[in-house]
Design an enzyme around this catalytic site. Structure first.
Site, mmCIF file in Angstrom:
data_model
loop_
_atom_site.group_PDB
_atom_site.id
_atom_site.type_symbol
_atom_site.label_atom_id
_atom_site.label_comp_id
_atom_site.label_asym_id
_atom_site.label_seq_id
_atom_site.Cartn_x
_atom_site.Cartn_y
_atom_site.Cartn_z
ATOM 1 N N SER A 186 67.156 54.461 28.300
ATOM 2 C CA SER A 186 66.527 54.273 26.992
ATOM 3 C C SER A 186 65.709 52.998 27.039
ATOM 4 O O SER A 186 65.936 52.122 27.888
ATOM 5 C CB SER A 186 67.598 54.154 25.902
ATOM 6 O OG SER A 186 67.053 53.702 24.673
ATOM 7 N N TYR A 222 75.732 50.499 22.328
ATOM 8 C CA TYR A 222 74.714 51.376 22.901
ATOM 9 C C TYR A 222 73.817 50.600 23.864
ATOM 10 O O TYR A 222 73.554 51.053 24.993
ATOM 11 C CB TYR A 222 73.878 52.009 21.789
ATOM 12 C CG TYR A 222 72.911 53.053 22.273
ATOM 13 C CD1 TYR A 222 73.332 54.350 22.520
ATOM 14 C CD2 TYR A 222 71.569 52.742 22.501
ATOM 15 C CE1 TYR A 222 72.446 55.319 22.979
ATOM 16 C CE2 TYR A 222 70.675 53.703 22.953
ATOM 17 C CZ TYR A 222 71.125 54.989 23.194
ATOM 18 O OH TYR A 222 70.237 55.946 23.649
#
Length: 246
Positions: A102, A115
Site C-alpha cells: 500500500s 495498518y
C-alpha cells in the site's frame, strides 16, 4: 466481453481453476494448504500476497486481538506463503513473487498505526527478500512490489482528503489497479506505485524534514484523512452492538 463484430478476446482453451480456503494468518494452515496445492495442482510459479485487513480504530481504542490480526494477515502471512513456495522456485530458478502492499507502506497517516506498521513490514520484507535473491544470483525469480493509493473497494470507506485536492486524487478503481499491477508483473517491473503522484509524495517524505512533511500532509488534508473512516467504523460497531442487545 467482445465488442460489436469482434471475436471473443479470450481464446477457448481448457483452463482449470482451483480454489482453497486458507487462514493466511496461521502458518500451519498456510503450510497444509500449500501441500494440498502441490499434490492437487502442481508447483506454484507465481505467488501473489494480496490478503489485507484493517481494524479501523485509534491505537488506544483498538483491542489487542485486532492489532495482532492486522499484523498476522498483512505482514506475517508473507513469511509463511513465501517459505511454502520459494524452495521450488529456487530449485528451478524460476518464479515471481508479488507483494501487494500500500502507499501506507511507504508513508503513514494518523489513526491507522496497526495498518501502517503491517504494510511497512510487508514492504521491508519484500525489499529484503529481493536483495537476498539478487545476492544468491537467482535472476530467474522476479519480484514486484505493488503500492496503490486508496482503492475504491469499501475497505477504507469514508476516508477523505482536502476537498479541493480530491478531484486530483480520487479513489482508484480496482480494475485500474489490477491492470497496472498486471502490466508491472508481465514486464518484470520491480515496483509500481499508483497513481504516479505517489512516487513524488514518497520522495518528498524522504528528503524533507518531519515538520515540513507535516505541513505537506495538512495542505493535502492527509494528516487526518482516516478520521472520518474511523468514525464510521465506530458508529457501525455501536449500531451492531445495539442490535445485538435487542
Amino acid at each position: 466481453v467482445a465488442g460489436d463484430g469482434e471475436k471473443d478476446a479470450v481464446p477457448h482453451c481448457n483452463l482449470q481453476v482451483y480454489t482453497y480456503t486458507c487462514d493466511v494468518g496461521k502458518r500451519e494452515n498456510v503450510y497444509s494448504t500449500a501441500e494440498r496445492v502441490r499434490k492437487e495442482v502442481g508447483e506454484v510459479s507465481v505467488l501473489v500476497n494480496n490478503a489485507g485487513v484493517v481494524s479501523g480504530h485509534h491505537l488506544l481504542e483498538c483491542p489487542d486481538e485486532l492489532i495482532e490480526r492486522t499484523m498476522m494477515v498483512n505482514c506475517h502471512a508473507h513469511f509463511w506463503t513465501t517459505k511454502a513456495f520459494l524452495p521450488k522456485m529456487l530449485e528451478m530458478n524460476h518464479g515471481h513473487i508479488v507483494t501487494v502492499a500500500s502507499s501506507l507502506g511507504l508513508f503513514s497517516t494518523a489513526g491507522v498505526e496497526d495498518y501502517c506498521a503491517s504494510k511497512f513490514g510487508a514492504v521491508g520484507f519484500h525489499e529484503s527478500l529481493s536483495h537476498e535473491l539478487k545476492a544468491a544470483e537467482k535472476d530467474g525469480i522476479k519480484t514486484t512490489l505493488v503500492c496503490p493509493y486508496l482503492v475504491d473497494t469499501g475497505m477504507f470507506r469514508g476516508c477523505r482528503i482536502r476537498k479541493e485536492i480530491e478531484p486530483f486524487l480520487p479513489p482508484l478503481k480496482p480494475e485500474y489497479c489490477v491492470k497496472q499491477a498486471m502490466r508491472a508483473i508481465l514486464t518484470d517491473q520491480p515496483m509500481i506505485c499508483t497513481p504516479r503522484l505517489m512516487y513524488m509524495v514518497t520522495f518528498m517524505k524522504s528528503i524533507l524534514p518531519f515538520e515540513a512533511v507535516v505541513c505537506m500532509y495538512r495542505f493535502l488534508g492527509a494528516d487526518k484523512c482516516m478520521y472520518p473512516f474511523i468514525a464510521q467504523r465506530k458508529q457501525a460497531t455501536n449500531n451492531n452492538e445495539a442490535k445485538n442487545g435487542i
